[in-house]
Design an enzyme around this catalytic site. Sequence first.
Site, PDB file in Angstrom:
ATOM      1  N   SER A  38       0.828  -1.205   0.000  1.00 42.37           N
ATOM      2  CA  SER A  38       0.000   0.000   0.000  1.00 42.37           C
ATOM      3  C   SER A  38       0.869   1.265   0.000  1.00 42.37           C
ATOM      4  O   SER A  38       2.020   1.238   0.454  1.00 42.37           O
ATOM      5  CB  SER A  38      -0.891  -0.006   1.239  1.00 42.37           C
ATOM      6  OG  SER A  38      -0.080  -0.050   2.391  1.00 42.37           O
ATOM      7  N   GLU A  67       0.407   3.744   1.866  1.00 46.73           N
ATOM      8  CA  GLU A  67       0.628   4.138   3.270  1.00 46.73           C
ATOM      9  C   GLU A  67       1.886   3.460   3.836  1.00 46.73           C
ATOM     10  O   GLU A  67       2.770   4.121   4.399  1.00 46.73           O
ATOM     11  CB  GLU A  67      -0.602   3.711   4.068  1.00 46.73           C
ATOM     12  CG  GLU A  67      -0.641   4.213   5.468  1.00 46.73           C
ATOM     13  CD  GLU A  67      -1.776   3.553   6.241  1.00 46.73           C
ATOM     14  OE1 GLU A  67      -2.650   2.907   5.640  1.00 46.73           O
ATOM     15  OE2 GLU A  67      -1.745   3.680   7.483  1.00 46.73           O
ATOM     16  N   CYS A  98      -3.698  -4.273  -7.879  1.00 47.32           N
ATOM     17  CA  CYS A  98      -3.334  -2.860  -7.747  1.00 47.32           C
ATOM     18  C   CYS A  98      -3.717  -2.053  -8.971  1.00 47.32           C
ATOM     19  O   CYS A  98      -4.044  -0.876  -8.876  1.00 47.32           O
ATOM     20  CB  CYS A  98      -1.834  -2.747  -7.505  1.00 47.32           C
ATOM     21  SG  CYS A  98      -0.880  -3.712  -8.678  1.00 47.32           S
ATOM     22  N   GLU A 147      -8.192   3.945  -2.525  1.00 46.95           N
ATOM     23  CA  GLU A 147      -8.092   2.571  -3.016  1.00 46.95           C
ATOM     24  C   GLU A 147      -8.889   1.664  -2.085  1.00 46.95           C
ATOM     25  O   GLU A 147      -8.592   1.580  -0.891  1.00 46.95           O
ATOM     26  CB  GLU A 147      -6.623   2.130  -3.043  1.00 46.95           C
ATOM     27  CG  GLU A 147      -6.462   0.762  -3.637  1.00 46.95           C
ATOM     28  CD  GLU A 147      -5.021   0.263  -3.625  1.00 46.95           C
ATOM     29  OE1 GLU A 147      -4.359   0.382  -2.584  1.00 46.95           O
ATOM     30  OE2 GLU A 147      -4.572  -0.265  -4.655  1.00 46.95           O
TER      31      GLU A 147
END
Length: 507
Positions: A238, A240, A293, A394
Amino acid sequence: MTVQTDVQTFPLYINGQWQPASNNETFDVINPATGQLVAKVAKGTAEDVNKAVHAAREAFDNSDWRNMSPKERANILYQISYAISEHADELAYLEAISSGGTVRRIGGNDILQMVDLFQTLAKFVLEYEFSETLPSPPFPGPAHNFIWREPIGVCAAITPWNLPMVIATWKIAPALAMGNTIVVKPASYTPLSTLKLAEIISEVVPPGVINVVTGSGAEAGEALIKHPNVDKVAFTGSTEVGRRVMELSAGTIKNTTLELGGKSPNIILEDADLSIALPGSLFGVFLHSGQLCESGTRLFVPDQLHDVIVEQLVHLASKIKPGNPLDPNTDVGPVISKKQKETILSYIEAGKQEGATLVCGGKEIKVPGCEDGHFIEPTIFTNVTNDMKIAREEIFGPVLSVIRYSEVDEAIKMANDSIYGLAAGVWTKDVNNAYDIARKLQAGVVWINDWHMLRNDAPFGGYKQSGIGREMGKHSLDAYTQVKHVHTSMVPELHRRNWYGLLFSEK
Ligand code: NAD
């Protein structure tokens, strides 16, 4: 490997040997389709990471591995590809029972992609310019100059749960192709197929060249990134966590590549062939229950075709059959976990709250025989605007946001209005127009009249916050090398070295 009742225990794979975690702890791997425990896996600690890095360091510094000829190395890559083919069924099974991906997709695509990647890179290695000779320069003086490409050293690969083996291969194959050694830290949901892959690869490479430390991101992952003897980090996950990886890599200025999240825009033009564009767009978003993704999660449709497109999308989506991933007739499996299911359902709720119209799915499903699995209906929202949460974040689940546009330029502007830039697509019969649009789309890959088609000889990676660097293709080989310039002077006489006058004023 040892067997406890029916449940296999997978240790760590370090220096060509299976070994338990230093504290003997394990964690559970659960089948997301059934909720059943399928394996116990060693919970690697920082101490285990240290052992694995040490093994990788030794194999890099003190074996012949890095000095093999391109021919020897290509031969090894071919042998790995044959070994993967031989173990295809076992690898596909281990991946399906932990990731929830269907055996139809894993066997019919992922394994073939992995085999082809090792073979493609074997060919590239044979052609690779490991040493380039530069022409003798007029400035600063006659010399013989090489540019050498050398392996970086010990690489760390940190991988996600959605395509565990394929993504590990995107890192392992180029790392080995260029003479590096590697320590892989797979996601805790899906370590099994990566462990098996390492065992297969180890049959043809020296001990320590490939190692796998399973465990949490917070402990094993962070220890690996911070380790001073790791020279490169290749992360997929991710955005993040990617930020955290970058922060940690900064501590030791590590060469770092990041493959991160996406919110890919998919534009249907008025002249598109809807008989292909509509199933293609659903293929683009619902494959692997939306847990890819590059999924095309924002669908831009022209005003005048909106209603007919939506009606057909809903009809087609209703044909997608969820089920046990081990059944070859299953179209989509579960989402990875209860937690992920709840996250997706909370996004669906947010879509409703923000005023989008739910036209398809939106709920959890109970699949017969998989009552404890985590399944969500393919979900379609219309009346979505590009500023809604479901269009910006997402979701990583089977949720499509349909967004209307009146002018193509407006669609392109909205498509680019995202922090992400992994993939994009356009459907039209006018290919020249598609190229014009492709030039304007800010994405690492643009599909024209297709989706999800990745080639092993073409680079893959993101613009903007979807990542840094590229995997696959020749670019991936460059990413696992560092460049050295070697200068040999061709001027033996001191008096001709006039550049020494920069320091010595007296002759
Ligand atoms: P994630 O970021 O939660 O985890 C990825 C990996 O990082 C796991 O192995 C995890 O254990 C590890 N990790 C977690 N915290 C860490 C930390 N602090 N330090 C070091 N490692 C840590 O991602 P995920 O949920 O496994 O996968 C889904 C995400 O991956 C999605 O955002 C998806 O878009 C992205 N993804 C990107 C690509 C691509 O090629 N761009 C491909 C597949 C998936």
